[in-house]
Design a protein around this motif. Structure first.
Motif, PDB file in Angstrom:
ATOM      1  N   ARG A   1     -10.408  11.319  -7.182  1.00  0.00           N
ATOM      2  CA  ARG A   1      -9.437  12.397  -7.153  1.00  0.00           C
ATOM      3  C   ARG A   1      -9.430  13.118  -5.808  1.00  0.00           C
TER       4      ARG A   1
ATOM      5  N   TYR B   1      -5.810   7.980   0.678  1.00  0.00           N
ATOM      6  CA  TYR B   1      -6.006   6.796   1.512  1.00  0.00           C
ATOM      7  C   TYR B   1      -4.651   6.173   1.807  1.00  0.00           C
ATOM      8  N   VAL B   2      -4.375   5.978   3.083  1.00  0.00           N
ATOM      9  CA  VAL B   2      -3.126   5.337   3.469  1.00  0.00           C
ATOM     10  C   VAL B   2      -3.445   4.023   4.162  1.00  0.00           C
ATOM     11  N   THR B   3      -3.033   2.916   3.524  1.00  0.00           N
ATOM     12  CA  THR B   3      -3.286   1.605   4.123  1.00  0.00           C
ATOM     13  C   THR B   3      -2.261   1.342   5.222  1.00  0.00           C
TER      14      THR B   3
ATOM     15  N   SER C   1       1.742   1.183   0.824  1.00  0.00           N
ATOM     16  CA  SER C   1       1.501   0.753  -0.557  1.00  0.00           C
ATOM     17  C   SER C   1       2.317   1.602  -1.506  1.00  0.00           C
TER      18      SER C   1
ATOM     19  N   PHE D   1       2.929   8.465  -8.970  1.00  0.00           N
ATOM     20  CA  PHE D   1       1.539   8.669  -8.542  1.00  0.00           C
ATOM     21  C   PHE D   1       1.048  10.071  -8.920  1.00  0.00           C
TER      22      PHE D   1
ATOM     23  N   LEU E   1      -2.274  10.981 -11.022  1.00  0.00           N
ATOM     24  CA  LEU E   1      -3.287  11.925 -10.529  1.00  0.00           C
ATOM     25  C   LEU E   1      -3.357  13.187 -11.380  1.00  0.00           C
TER      26      LEU E   1
ATOM     27  N   SER F   1       4.277   6.463   1.907  1.00  0.00           N
ATOM     28  CA  SER F   1       2.895   6.121   1.585  1.00  0.00           C
ATOM     29  C   SER F   1       1.958   7.292   1.921  1.00  0.00           C
ATOM     30  N   LEU F   2       2.238   7.925   3.052  1.00  0.00           N
ATOM     31  CA  LEU F   2       1.435   9.078   3.465  1.00  0.00           C
ATOM     32  C   LEU F   2       1.582  10.221   2.468  1.00  0.00           C
TER      33      LEU F   2
ATOM     34  N   VAL G   1       2.225  10.032  -0.646  1.00  0.00           N
ATOM     35  CA  VAL G   1       1.475   9.723  -1.868  1.00  0.00           C
ATOM     36  C   VAL G   1       0.005  10.094  -1.686  1.00  0.00           C
ATOM     37  N   ALA G   2      -0.520   9.795  -0.490  1.00  0.00           N
ATOM     38  CA  ALA G   2      -1.934  10.097  -0.239  1.00  0.00           C
ATOM     39  C   ALA G   2      -2.211  11.590  -0.250  1.00  0.00           C
TER      40      ALA G   2
ATOM     41  N   ARG H   1      -1.661   9.807 -20.790  1.00  0.00           N
ATOM     42  CA  ARG H   1      -0.789  10.235 -19.698  1.00  0.00           C
ATOM     43  C   ARG H   1      -0.602   9.113 -18.671  1.00  0.00           C
TER      44      ARG H   1
ATOM     45  N   SER I   1       1.141  -6.089  -2.684  1.00  0.00           N
ATOM     46  CA  SER I   1       1.758  -4.980  -1.951  1.00  0.00           C
ATOM     47  C   SER I   1       0.762  -3.857  -1.663  1.00  0.00           C
ATOM     48  N   GLY I   2      -0.432  -3.932  -2.244  1.00  0.00           N
ATOM     49  CA  GLY I   2      -1.411  -2.873  -2.003  1.00  0.00           C
ATOM     50  C   GLY I   2      -1.314  -1.746  -3.007  1.00  0.00           C
ATOM     51  N   THR I   3      -0.274  -1.756  -3.867  1.00  0.00           N
ATOM     52  CA  THR I   3      -0.148  -0.664  -4.830  1.00  0.00           C
ATOM     53  C   THR I   3      -1.258  -0.735  -5.885  1.00  0.00           C
TER      54      THR I   3
ATOM     55  N   ARG J   1      -4.282   0.760  -4.373  1.00  0.00           N
ATOM     56  CA  ARG J   1      -4.124   2.209  -4.316  1.00  0.00           C
ATOM     57  C   ARG J   1      -4.357   2.828  -5.701  1.00  0.00           C
ATOM     58  N   LEU J   2      -3.795   2.217  -6.731  1.00  0.00           N
ATOM     59  CA  LEU J   2      -3.943   2.751  -8.084  1.00  0.00           C
ATOM     60  C   LEU J   2      -5.400   2.732  -8.521  1.00  0.00           C
TER      61      LEU J   2
ATOM     62  N   ALA K   1      -7.909   2.962  -6.665  1.00  0.00           N
ATOM     63  CA  ALA K   1      -8.677   3.966  -5.929  1.00  0.00           C
ATOM     64  C   ALA K   1      -8.389   5.365  -6.475  1.00  0.00           C
ATOM     65  N   MET K   2      -7.452   5.439  -7.435  1.00  0.00           N
ATOM     66  CA  MET K   2      -7.107   6.722  -8.062  1.00  0.00           C
ATOM     67  C   MET K   2      -7.775   6.797  -9.442  1.00  0.00           C
ATOM     68  N   PRO K   3      -7.763   7.972 -10.050  1.00  0.00           N
ATOM     69  CA  PRO K   3      -8.366   8.054 -11.385  1.00  0.00           C
ATOM     70  C   PRO K   3      -7.491   7.380 -12.443  1.00  0.00           C
TER      71      PRO K   3
END
Lengths: 240, 244
Positions: A76, A80-82, A86, A100, A104, A140-141, A143-144, B4, B80-82, B85-86, B88-90
């Motif tokens: 949390r 992170y921005v690849t 993404s 997103f 979160l 993407s930024l 979202v981070a 959720r 795509s990296g999504t 990213r997901l 790496a999120m909770p």
């Protein structure tokens, strides 16, 4: 003593039989913008992935706010921005952020703030796939930034952006650092080095310098960071 | 599992599908068109050709379609990296998988309702058992297809490769499910293999519902569901928060 955001000790990463990161030890302080500079392929992205916790490490430790990288409690707190954006190309800017944000658990007001932060208010209802490359990386930024992260890891966030926007983004990074976040930004563009509070220079999987930009220039007597980098590389070659 | 985040994933997948108008249209219209084609083939022939084959086809279509759609969509998430990213999120892996299962299950419900509706109302498909049971089997079948598609997407690097898993994993199941040759008269070895494949039980269940006024299909449904859960668990193992 400075507040530690990231604490890396003797980090080593082997990927596919190749030594990518070789015995790295350094810190990323909270409240600062730390730049990671080095040529393409020197291991910057792998290092960032190790800090975020998505890269398995071979040896050494990576601790973020005192906890091992990749801990569930950190998810949390890290943005992170690849390098490649993404985000979902078939959703609009707002839909991407709203999705997103729900993952979160942050509110819709935060979505609007982040859209403004990356200057995409006019594009908010456009499908991401139809935006320009620079606009997509800004999605993407954004979202981070949603989770108001305490550690922000940005892998080459300013590639392909126009100078005005680059300047704006660097100001944003400094503002976030001033608010207490640890900001860790990679770049292979040496002229971005001067915008960092602290610099890590990397080459072939090793950190060859870790200092403030001013101190680096003073130490090498070089006129700019690029020359300083070349001087340090040359000195390291002589040592070998 | 977290409601959720699961609903967030499901909602997002549905928005993506809705945006892709052509895919949405094909998902809904093609099964009906295929059923109509099958009916037409047998129109001038004596016997219950259509009514004998239609139940199997109603089981095959959601399975095949959802297998393809899921394997390509999850492959896209991986490349795509999504997905990284997901993770790496909770977000729990179960939430990710559950969200996909929920979204595609919903699509399969609409898809199968249309195909079953067209078949029973316009194409003279005789269903001896309760028609809604056909839908239950179809939806479970779709979830099975999704689960398998999700699992194989871990072994494909490109969409070309993902699509090639269809002849590898799906076509043998179609050949051995009893559609072409009754399973009981297959050569012994093939019958054993047929007994180990989930689609066989889905087709059995469909056939029972259409032929029997009081079909006993709990066992078949349990097996199809079991295979789906197993594939989802295997799929979850391929979702790694860390890469080598």
């Amino acid at each position: 003593m400075m507040n530690k955001g990231v604490d890396v000790t003797s980090l080593r990463v082997v990927r596919g039989g190749r030594l990518v990161l070789d015995d790295l030890t350094f810190e990323v302080a909270a409240g600062q913008v730390t730049g990671l500079l080095g040529p393409s392929g020197c291991g910057k992205s792998t290092l960032m992935r190790a800090i975020v916790g998505v890269q398995r490490i071979t040896a050494g430790t990576v601790r973020v706010f005192g906890e091992p990288a990749g801990s569930a409690s950190l998810r949390r707190r890290i943005g992170y921005v690849t390098q490649a954006p993404s985000v979902y190309d078939d959703l609009t800017v707002a839909e991407n952020l709203a999705f997103f944000a729900r993952v979160l658990g942050v509110g819709a007001d935060r979505v609007e703030e982040c859209v403004r932060l990356v200057d995409l208010v006019e594009q908010r209802s456009q499908v991401v796939g139809r935006l320009s490359g620079g606009q997509r990386s800004r999605v993407s930024l954004a979202v981070a930034m949603l989770g108001d992260p305490a550690l922000i890891v940005l892998d080459e966030p300013t590639v392909g952006l126009d100078p005005v926007l680059r300047k704006d983004l660097w100001e944003t990074f400094h503002r976030l650092a001033a608010e207490g976040a640890a900001v860790f930004v990679s770049s292979h563009v040496m002229d971005e080095a001067n915008r960092c509070d602290r610099l890590l220079l990397m080459r072939d999987g090793r950190v060859i310098a870790d200092d403030s930009p001013a101190a680096l220039l003073e130490r090498t007597g070089a006129a700019d960071i690029e020359t300083a980098f070349l001087d340090i590389v040359a000195a390291a070659e002589v040592d070998r | 599992m977290n409601a959720r985040t699961t609903l967030a994933v499901a909602g997002r997948v549905l928005i993506q599908l809705r945006r892709d108008r052509r895919t949405s249209a094909m998902l809904l219209v093609l099964p009906c068109a295929v059923m109509t084609l099958l009916w037409w083939m047998f129109e001038d022939l004596p016997g219950a050709g259509f009514s004998a084959l239609a139940p199997a086809l109603l089981a095959l279509i959601p399975f095949i379609v959802m297998f393809l759609v899921t394997s390509v969509t999850t492959l896209r998430e991986r490349t795509s990296g999504t997905l990284e990213r997901l993770l790496a999120m909770p977000l729990g892996k179960g939430d990710f998988l559950g969200g996909y299962a929920l979204a595609f299950g919903a699509v399969a419900t609409v898809q199968s309702a249309l195909a079953v509706g067209v078949s029973t109302l316009f194409l003279d498909l005789d269903v001896a058992g309760p028609t809604w049971l056909l839908l239950v089997v179809a939806v479970l079948d779709a979830v099975l297809g999704s689960a398998l598609g999700l699992f194989v997407s871990a072994f494909a690097r490109t969409e070309f490769q993902a699509v090639q898993f269809m002849p590898a994993l799906v076509v043998p199941q179609i050949l051995l499910c009893g559609l072409f040759v009754d399973r009981s008269v297959l050569p012994g070895f093939l019958e054993v293999i047929s007994n180990c494949l989930p689609l066989s039980y889905a087709v059995d269940a469909m056939t029972k519902v259409s032929e029997d006024s009081d079909p006993q299909i709990l066992g078949d449904l349990g097996l199809v569901g079991g295979f789906a859960v197993a594939a989802l668990v295997l799929g979850a193992l391929t979702l790694r928060r860390q890469s080598e």
